[in-house]
Motif scaffolding. Sequence first.
Motif, mmCIF file in Angstrom:
data_model
loop_
_atom_site.group_PDB
_atom_site.id
_atom_site.type_symbol
_atom_site.label_atom_id
_atom_site.label_comp_id
_atom_site.label_asym_id
_atom_site.label_seq_id
_atom_site.Cartn_x
_atom_site.Cartn_y
_atom_site.Cartn_z
ATOM 1 N N SER A 123 0.809 -1.220 0.000
ATOM 2 C CA SER A 123 0.000 0.000 0.000
ATOM 3 C C SER A 123 0.841 1.268 0.000
ATOM 4 N N ARG A 124 2.152 1.132 -0.131
ATOM 5 C CA ARG A 124 3.035 2.286 -0.042
ATOM 6 C C ARG A 124 2.647 3.385 -1.031
ATOM 7 N N ALA A 125 2.446 3.028 -2.289
ATOM 8 C CA ALA A 125 2.128 4.041 -3.304
ATOM 9 C C ALA A 125 0.810 4.738 -2.983
ATOM 10 N N HIS A 126 -0.164 3.972 -2.504
ATOM 11 C CA HIS A 126 -1.464 4.556 -2.148
ATOM 12 C C HIS A 126 -1.299 5.560 -1.007
ATOM 13 N N VAL A 127 -0.529 5.202 0.006
ATOM 14 C CA VAL A 127 -0.336 6.089 1.160
ATOM 15 C C VAL A 127 0.398 7.353 0.734
ATOM 16 N N GLU A 128 1.427 7.199 -0.088
ATOM 17 C CA GLU A 128 2.171 8.369 -0.554
ATOM 18 C C GLU A 128 1.298 9.284 -1.401
ATOM 19 N N ALA A 129 0.374 8.703 -2.174
ATOM 20 C CA ALA A 129 -0.540 9.505 -2.984
ATOM 21 C C ALA A 129 -1.485 10.337 -2.117
ATOM 22 N N LEU A 130 -1.700 9.889 -0.882
ATOM 23 C CA LEU A 130 -2.530 10.647 0.050
ATOM 24 C C LEU A 130 -1.772 11.818 0.674
ATOM 25 N N GLY A 131 -0.478 11.917 0.373
ATOM 26 C CA GLY A 131 0.343 12.952 0.975
ATOM 27 C C GLY A 131 0.879 12.572 2.332
ATOM 28 N N ALA A 132 0.858 11.287 2.655
ATOM 29 C CA ALA A 132 1.303 10.797 3.960
ATOM 30 C C ALA A 132 2.598 10.010 3.823
ATOM 31 N N THR A 133 3.292 9.848 4.943
ATOM 32 C CA THR A 133 4.510 9.049 5.000
ATOM 33 C C THR A 133 4.173 7.642 5.451
ATOM 34 N N PRO A 134 4.390 6.629 4.614
ATOM 35 C CA PRO A 134 4.040 5.256 5.013
ATOM 36 C C PRO A 134 5.061 4.667 5.977
ATOM 37 N N VAL A 135 4.564 3.909 6.949
ATOM 38 C CA VAL A 135 5.399 3.172 7.882
ATOM 39 C C VAL A 135 4.905 1.721 7.877
ATOM 40 N N ARG A 136 5.800 0.796 7.602
ATOM 41 C CA ARG A 136 5.389 -0.599 7.504
ATOM 42 C C ARG A 136 4.928 -1.113 8.864
ATOM 43 N N TYR A 137 3.747 -1.749 8.892
ATOM 44 C CA TYR A 137 3.263 -2.299 10.150
ATOM 45 C C TYR A 137 3.946 -3.639 10.440
ATOM 46 N N GLY A 138 3.680 -4.184 11.617
ATOM 47 C CA GLY A 138 4.274 -5.461 11.994
ATOM 48 C C GLY A 138 5.370 -5.280 13.038
ATOM 49 N N GLU A 139 6.083 -6.335 13.310
ATOM 50 C CA GLU A 139 7.118 -6.325 14.340
ATOM 51 C C GLU A 139 8.102 -5.181 14.101
ATOM 52 N N GLY A 140 8.390 -4.423 15.151
ATOM 53 C CA GLY A 140 9.312 -3.295 15.039
ATOM 54 C C GLY A 140 8.673 -2.009 14.594
ATOM 55 N N VAL A 141 7.334 -1.957 14.503
ATOM 56 C CA VAL A 141 6.673 -0.753 13.994
ATOM 57 C C VAL A 141 6.927 0.447 14.896
ATOM 58 N N GLY A 142 7.018 0.220 16.217
ATOM 59 C CA GLY A 142 7.275 1.334 17.123
ATOM 60 C C GLY A 142 8.589 2.021 16.823
ATOM 61 N N GLU A 143 9.630 1.233 16.555
ATOM 62 C CA GLU A 143 10.934 1.789 16.217
ATOM 63 C C GLU A 143 10.900 2.517 14.877
ATOM 64 N N ARG A 144 10.139 1.984 13.906
ATOM 65 C CA ARG A 144 10.067 2.643 12.601
ATOM 66 C C ARG A 144 9.312 3.967 12.698
ATOM 67 N N VAL A 145 8.266 4.010 13.522
ATOM 68 C CA VAL A 145 7.550 5.269 13.709
ATOM 69 C C VAL A 145 8.456 6.286 14.395
ATOM 70 N N ALA A 146 9.204 5.842 15.420
ATOM 71 C CA ALA A 146 10.111 6.740 16.127
ATOM 72 C C ALA A 146 11.181 7.302 15.189
ATOM 73 N N ALA A 147 11.633 6.476 14.252
ATOM 74 C CA ALA A 147 12.638 6.942 13.288
ATOM 75 C C ALA A 147 12.040 7.978 12.341
ATOM 76 N N ALA A 148 10.767 7.792 11.980
ATOM 77 C CA ALA A 148 10.112 8.733 11.074
ATOM 78 C C ALA A 148 9.702 10.018 11.774
#
Length: 302
Positions: free
Chosen positions: A175-200
């Motif tokens: 869904s990355r392209a769809h999320v980017e088309a919304l003007g949002a920054t995509p973050v992959r869900y699943g294990e480690g999502v908290g760390e990926r959100v913190a990095a973003a």
Amino acid sequence: MSKAFGFVAYGGPENQEFLDRPAPEPGPGTLLIAVRAAGVNPADWKKRRGMFGTGDDLPAVLGSEAAGVVRAVGPGVSGFAVGDAVFGTTPVGAFAEHTLLAAEGAAHKPGGVTFAQAAALPVAAATAYDAVRQLDLDPGRTLLILGIAGGVGSAAAQLAREQGLRVLGTAGEHSRAHVEALGATPVRYGEGVGERVAAAAPDGVDGILDLVGGEAVRAVAGVLTDRSKLVSTVDPATAEELGGGYVRRDGTGAVLTVLADLVAAGKFDPQITATYPLAHAAEAMAAVESGHARGKLILEVS
């Protein structure tokens, strides 16, 4: 007789079928409409499975949001007349040639908005509008949307961006392209999502709109700078445990009018990704029930 699509017993899709019934009679506070389009939502299959209780009279017609043309006006209704193009929520099922709308929660369809676009607004888009308004974040703040790729998330991302917010959203890689088309920054869900959100968002996020619930929201709650700025549409217990709350729905036609005006002005896209004729309602239901549908699915009724 009026054709409709519903279910005859609680459970899986094998209990769905087409129904022939008389067109419903409008009672106090309702409008009878000839349906032109109906929105398909996850709540539809959840209702069929009995996840909201099993107290409905069966068979029951599926669907809760519809757009069409007024055929009759119930007692005590003002502001609507036969022939008006309208949209809103229905207490008796939307996957049908005729249905009833609650007048208080209905709105007139602007000429520049299609019936399909209007039918996409009463549930997902209106829920998103209520949630973003409840979060009440100032322009320039950062909003994290959990489950951004679906109907509510796609609507919320656009509404938040319209208010000047920076938007991050969890979604699958597909869904990355769809999320980017919304003007949002995509973050992959699943294990480690908290760390990926913190990095973003190294400074944390100012609000979370939770459309997933459970462990998914617990995994990212640590990046929220103010726990009161957590609103969930699916899991009030976890939201309250973490310091937030459940979405407060407005339920009036005023919200629908605002949304329709945004569509007409080209400031909001209902994100209709697929349309199906009423005859293919089962296919639309299966697509939403799979959990992988992006944007909004619509049934078109001739």
